[in-house]
Design a protein around this motif. Structure first.
Motif, PDB file in Angstrom:
ATOM      1  N   ILE A  56       0.685  -1.253  -0.093  1.00 22.00           N
ATOM      2  CA  ILE A  56       0.059   0.005  -0.020  1.00 22.00           C
ATOM      3  C   ILE A  56       1.102   1.038   0.072  1.00 22.00           C
ATOM      4  O   ILE A  56       1.834   1.285   0.589  1.00 22.00           O
ATOM      5  CB  ILE A  56      -0.659  -0.015   1.204  1.00 22.00           C
ATOM      6  CG1 ILE A  56      -1.669  -1.130   1.413  1.00 22.00           C
ATOM      7  CG2 ILE A  56      -1.923   1.216   1.067  1.00 22.00           C
ATOM      8  CD1 ILE A  56      -2.717  -1.643   0.362  1.00 22.00           C
ATOM      9  N   GLY A  57       0.624   1.993  -0.795  1.00 27.06           N
ATOM     10  CA  GLY A  57       1.436   3.200  -0.893  1.00 27.06           C
ATOM     11  C   GLY A  57       1.005   4.599  -1.687  1.00 27.06           C
ATOM     12  O   GLY A  57      -0.335   4.510  -1.838  1.00 27.06           O
ATOM     13  N   LEU A  58       1.735   5.627  -1.363  1.00 27.60           N
ATOM     14  CA  LEU A  58       1.105   6.948  -1.944  1.00 27.60           C
ATOM     15  C   LEU A  58       0.705   6.587  -3.606  1.00 27.60           C
ATOM     16  O   LEU A  58       1.639   6.067  -4.189  1.00 27.60           O
ATOM     17  CB  LEU A  58       2.073   7.936  -1.723  1.00 27.60           C
ATOM     18  CG  LEU A  58       2.170   8.610  -0.125  1.00 27.60           C
ATOM     19  CD1 LEU A  58       3.399   9.344  -0.153  1.00 27.60           C
ATOM     20  CD2 LEU A  58       0.814   9.297   0.183  1.00 27.60           C
ATOM     21  N   PRO A  61       0.126  12.124  -8.357  1.00 26.23           N
ATOM     22  CA  PRO A  61      -0.963  12.895  -8.809  1.00 26.23           C
ATOM     23  C   PRO A  61      -1.242  12.734 -10.354  1.00 26.23           C
ATOM     24  O   PRO A  61      -0.383  12.342 -10.874  1.00 26.23           O
ATOM     25  CB  PRO A  61      -0.196  14.414  -8.815  1.00 26.23           C
ATOM     26  CG  PRO A  61       0.878  14.305  -7.678  1.00 26.23           C
ATOM     27  CD  PRO A  61       1.410  12.887  -7.964  1.00 26.23           C
ATOM     28  N   ALA A  62      -2.445  13.119 -10.703  1.00 23.97           N
ATOM     29  CA  ALA A  62      -3.109  12.696 -11.951  1.00 23.97           C
ATOM     30  C   ALA A  62      -2.025  13.369 -13.111  1.00 23.97           C
ATOM     31  O   ALA A  62      -1.865  12.670 -14.106  1.00 23.97           O
ATOM     32  CB  ALA A  62      -4.413  13.302 -12.127  1.00 23.97           C
ATOM     33  N   ASN A  63      -1.392  14.530 -12.663  1.00 25.58           N
ATOM     34  CA  ASN A  63      -0.830  15.484 -13.763  1.00 25.58           C
ATOM     35  C   ASN A  63       0.931  14.844 -13.730  1.00 25.58           C
ATOM     36  O   ASN A  63       1.491  15.642 -14.246  1.00 25.58           O
ATOM     37  CB  ASN A  63      -0.892  16.684 -13.569  1.00 25.58           C
ATOM     38  CG  ASN A  63      -0.490  17.291 -12.366  1.00 25.58           C
ATOM     39  OD1 ASN A  63      -0.507  16.584 -11.417  1.00 25.58           O
ATOM     40  ND2 ASN A  63      -0.653  18.528 -12.325  1.00 25.58           N
ATOM     41  N   TYR A  64       1.170  13.849 -12.963  1.00 30.30           N
ATOM     42  CA  TYR A  64       2.602  13.570 -12.683  1.00 30.30           C
ATOM     43  C   TYR A  64       3.333  13.064 -13.903  1.00 30.30           C
ATOM     44  O   TYR A  64       2.956  12.215 -14.643  1.00 30.30           O
ATOM     45  CB  TYR A  64       2.811  12.502 -11.352  1.00 30.30           C
ATOM     46  CG  TYR A  64       4.263  12.048 -11.177  1.00 30.30           C
ATOM     47  CD1 TYR A  64       4.913  12.951 -10.599  1.00 30.30           C
ATOM     48  CD2 TYR A  64       4.351  10.776 -11.409  1.00 30.30           C
ATOM     49  CE1 TYR A  64       6.290  12.399 -10.423  1.00 30.30           C
ATOM     50  CE2 TYR A  64       5.736  10.406 -11.081  1.00 30.30           C
ATOM     51  CZ  TYR A  64       6.734  11.470 -10.620  1.00 30.30           C
ATOM     52  OH  TYR A  64       7.868  10.810 -10.591  1.00 30.30           O
ATOM     53  N   SER A 129      -5.165   9.573  -0.328  1.00 22.64           N
ATOM     54  CA  SER A 129      -6.796   9.376  -0.073  1.00 22.64           C
ATOM     55  C   SER A 129      -7.407   7.955  -0.368  1.00 22.64           C
ATOM     56  O   SER A 129      -8.311   7.594   0.401  1.00 22.64           O
ATOM     57  CB  SER A 129      -7.580  10.419  -0.821  1.00 22.64           C
ATOM     58  OG  SER A 129      -7.278  10.109  -2.477  1.00 22.64           O
ATOM     59  N   LEU A 130      -6.572   7.301  -0.811  1.00 22.36           N
ATOM     60  CA  LEU A 130      -7.181   5.770  -1.198  1.00 22.36           C
ATOM     61  C   LEU A 130      -6.447   4.666  -0.286  1.00 22.36           C
ATOM     62  O   LEU A 130      -6.915   3.538  -0.344  1.00 22.36           O
ATOM     63  CB  LEU A 130      -6.779   5.282  -2.698  1.00 22.36           C
ATOM     64  CG  LEU A 130      -7.519   6.303  -3.831  1.00 22.36           C
ATOM     65  CD1 LEU A 130      -7.127   5.836  -4.938  1.00 22.36           C
ATOM     66  CD2 LEU A 130      -9.124   6.340  -3.781  1.00 22.36           C
ATOM     67  N   MET A 131      -5.422   5.080   0.418  1.00 21.00           N
ATOM     68  CA  MET A 131      -4.591   4.237   1.185  1.00 21.00           C
ATOM     69  C   MET A 131      -5.473   3.390   2.347  1.00 21.00           C
ATOM     70  O   MET A 131      -5.292   2.239   2.483  1.00 21.00           O
ATOM     71  CB  MET A 131      -3.399   4.776   1.680  1.00 21.00           C
ATOM     72  CG  MET A 131      -2.349   5.241   0.610  1.00 21.00           C
ATOM     73  SD  MET A 131      -1.148   6.111   1.269  1.00 21.00           S
ATOM     74  CE  MET A 131      -0.181   4.731   2.478  1.00 21.00           C
ATOM     75  N   ALA A 194       1.157   5.709   5.491  1.00 19.68           N
ATOM     76  CA  ALA A 194       0.826   4.191   5.860  1.00 19.68           C
ATOM     77  C   ALA A 194       0.543   4.328   7.226  1.00 19.68           C
ATOM     78  O   ALA A 194      -0.493   3.116   7.425  1.00 19.68           O
ATOM     79  CB  ALA A 194       2.320   3.749   5.457  1.00 19.68           C
ATOM     80  N   ALA A 195       1.287   4.868   8.064  1.00 16.73           N
ATOM     81  CA  ALA A 195       0.667   4.630   9.627  1.00 16.73           C
ATOM     82  C   ALA A 195      -0.646   5.140   9.488  1.00 16.73           C
ATOM     83  O   ALA A 195      -1.570   4.641  10.529  1.00 16.73           O
ATOM     84  CB  ALA A 195       1.582   5.338  10.269  1.00 16.73           C
ATOM     85  N   LYS A 196      -0.944   6.192   9.164  1.00 19.14           N
ATOM     86  CA  LYS A 196      -2.397   6.755   9.236  1.00 19.14           C
ATOM     87  C   LYS A 196      -3.451   5.758   8.527  1.00 19.14           C
ATOM     88  O   LYS A 196      -4.554   5.894   9.142  1.00 19.14           O
ATOM     89  CB  LYS A 196      -2.592   8.309   8.570  1.00 19.14           C
ATOM     90  CG  LYS A 196      -1.758   9.262   9.435  1.00 19.14           C
ATOM     91  CD  LYS A 196      -1.753  10.644   8.642  1.00 19.14           C
ATOM     92  CE  LYS A 196      -1.332  11.940   9.488  1.00 19.14           C
ATOM     93  NZ  LYS A 196      -1.220  13.015   8.888  1.00 19.14           N
ATOM     94  N   ALA A 197      -3.173   5.118   7.401  1.00 16.64           N
ATOM     95  CA  ALA A 197      -4.075   4.206   6.849  1.00 16.64           C
ATOM     96  C   ALA A 197      -4.177   2.887   7.513  1.00 16.64           C
ATOM     97  O   ALA A 197      -5.183   2.244   7.199  1.00 16.64           O
ATOM     98  CB  ALA A 197      -3.519   4.074   5.329  1.00 16.64           C
ATOM     99  N   GLY A 198      -3.266   2.495   8.559  1.00 14.77           N
ATOM    100  CA  GLY A 198      -3.207   1.437   9.361  1.00 14.77           C
ATOM    101  C   GLY A 198      -2.528   0.088   8.622  1.00 14.77           C
ATOM    102  O   GLY A 198      -3.021  -0.905   9.021  1.00 14.77           O
TER     103      GLY A 198
END
Length: 352
Positions: A56-58, A61-64, A129-131, A194-198
């Motif tokens: 699981i990772g960041l 961005p859409a324009n990256y 936001s999806l993590m 990652a920590a915030k996402a559990g």
């Protein structure tokens, strides 16, 4: 039967005997291809029952747009088959499977400003936001969530040059600090998200030891490298106390284990039996430090018999896994000389 996630929690979080010992292995392409032919199975993780956490990772961005590092190498003579990694380092074929010859883009740098302005992806503004939803999906089916946040020292020397970076630590410490800090900031962003996402399993590491001893004096390691990693570990544990910090370094790192445990390390990898006194580490830290590794890739796996492999698995379980705290794995990716029968014996013994 317990799920992979339940066995992970028993092994690492609760330090109690799991229903099934955790075990895993990775292979160079040649060996993996022969194993698929040998087993008749494409999915070797599923066939052998290897622990296989979901990453699981960041998200970019859409324009990256990834940096085009080709201009840095215009007019330079690179070997045929060379490819550029994500930091613009030229990786030349060495003839030894997963090993490469590194040619560093900043090896000839003459000013600190060149290091400061060199384009690196530091994950600033990347999407987390999806993590949390991804973590929940993994956990709901009983699997293990993980996030590899990156290296620090290893990427710094690869970008700067091995000898050049080591000389920087002595003669130009601000140069070494510059690259380390940039990778630290990226790794912190990944780890906190990652920590915030559990996420259960935060993976990181640097090869800071060789076969016999540390690559640096301990004060240098502490001030330049560990001072940064322990900030990341503290941030992770403050957000999610049950998250397990997994750290990789090859070689004899005995002199720094106390410091890493004190500062939040949970799982040490790969505990090379040819280089590290595992008994000494376990005697002192076995109640609160977990292991991942133990199967020698310089000894048992390539040169032992299947019975030797089974005996080594039994030793690891008897000596270090009776109260959890142990994932059994080869101490590096397995090379072509490892007999297929030894891999079968390894998995069979772990399952038993």
């Amino acid at each position: 039967m317990a799920t992979a996630r339940e066995n992970f929690i028993a092994t690492y979080v609760e330090h109690r005997r799991p229903d099934q010992v955790l075990f895993k292995s990775h292979f160079v392409d040649d060996l993996a291809d022969r194993l698929r032919e040998h087993t008749g199975q494409q999915d070797l993780n599923a066939h052998y029952g290897f622990t296989n956490p979901a990453h699981i990772g960041l998200a970019a961005p859409a324009n990256y747009t990834p940096t085009d590092y080709a201009p840095f190498w215009e007019g330079q003579d690179l070997a045929e088959g060379t490819k550029l990694d994500g930091n613009g380092v030229a990786m030349e074929p060495s003839g030894f499977y997963h090993f490469w010859g590194y040619v560093s883009p900043l090896r000839n740098a003459e000013t600190l400003e060149e290091l400061e302005s060199y384009p690196l992806n530091e994950c600033e503004g990347w999407n987390d936001s999806l993590m949390a939803a991804q973590v929940k999906e993994v956990h709901d089916v009983g699997d293990i969530s993980s996030c590899f946040v990156g290296h620090m020292y290893e990427e710094a020397w690869q970008v700067r040059g091995y000898e050049e970076f080591l000389m920087d630590t002595i003669e130009r410490p601000a140069w070494a600090e510059c690259l380390l800090e940039r990778f630290f900031q990226r790794n912190m962003r990944q780890a906190v998200a990652a920590a915030k996402a559990g996420v259960m399993f935060i993976q990181c590491g640097d090869d800071v030891a060789n076969q016999n001893a540390m690559m640096f004096s301990k004060p240098t390691w502490e001030s330049l490298i560990h001072s940064r990693w322990k900030q990341i570990w503290a941030a992770v544990h403050e957000i999610n106390p049950d998250a397990q910090i997994w750290y990789h370094t090859d070689g004899n790192c005995l002199s720094i284990v106390d410091d890493m445990v004190r500062d939040g390390l949970n799982i040490l990898n790969p505990i090379q039996p040819e280089a590290l006194d595992i008994d000494a580490v376990y005697a002192k830290h076995g109640k609160h430090l977990s292991f991942d590794g133990g199967m020698g890739t310089q000894s048992t796996m390539p040169w032992g018999t299947p019975d030797d492999v089974r005996q080594r698995v039994k030793e690891l379980i008897d000596n270090y896994a009776q109260h959890g705290g142990m994932m059994i794995s080869p101490t590096h990716i397995l090379e072509p000389e490892v007999p297929l029968e030894n891999i079968d014996a390894f998995a069979d013994a772990c399952r038993e």
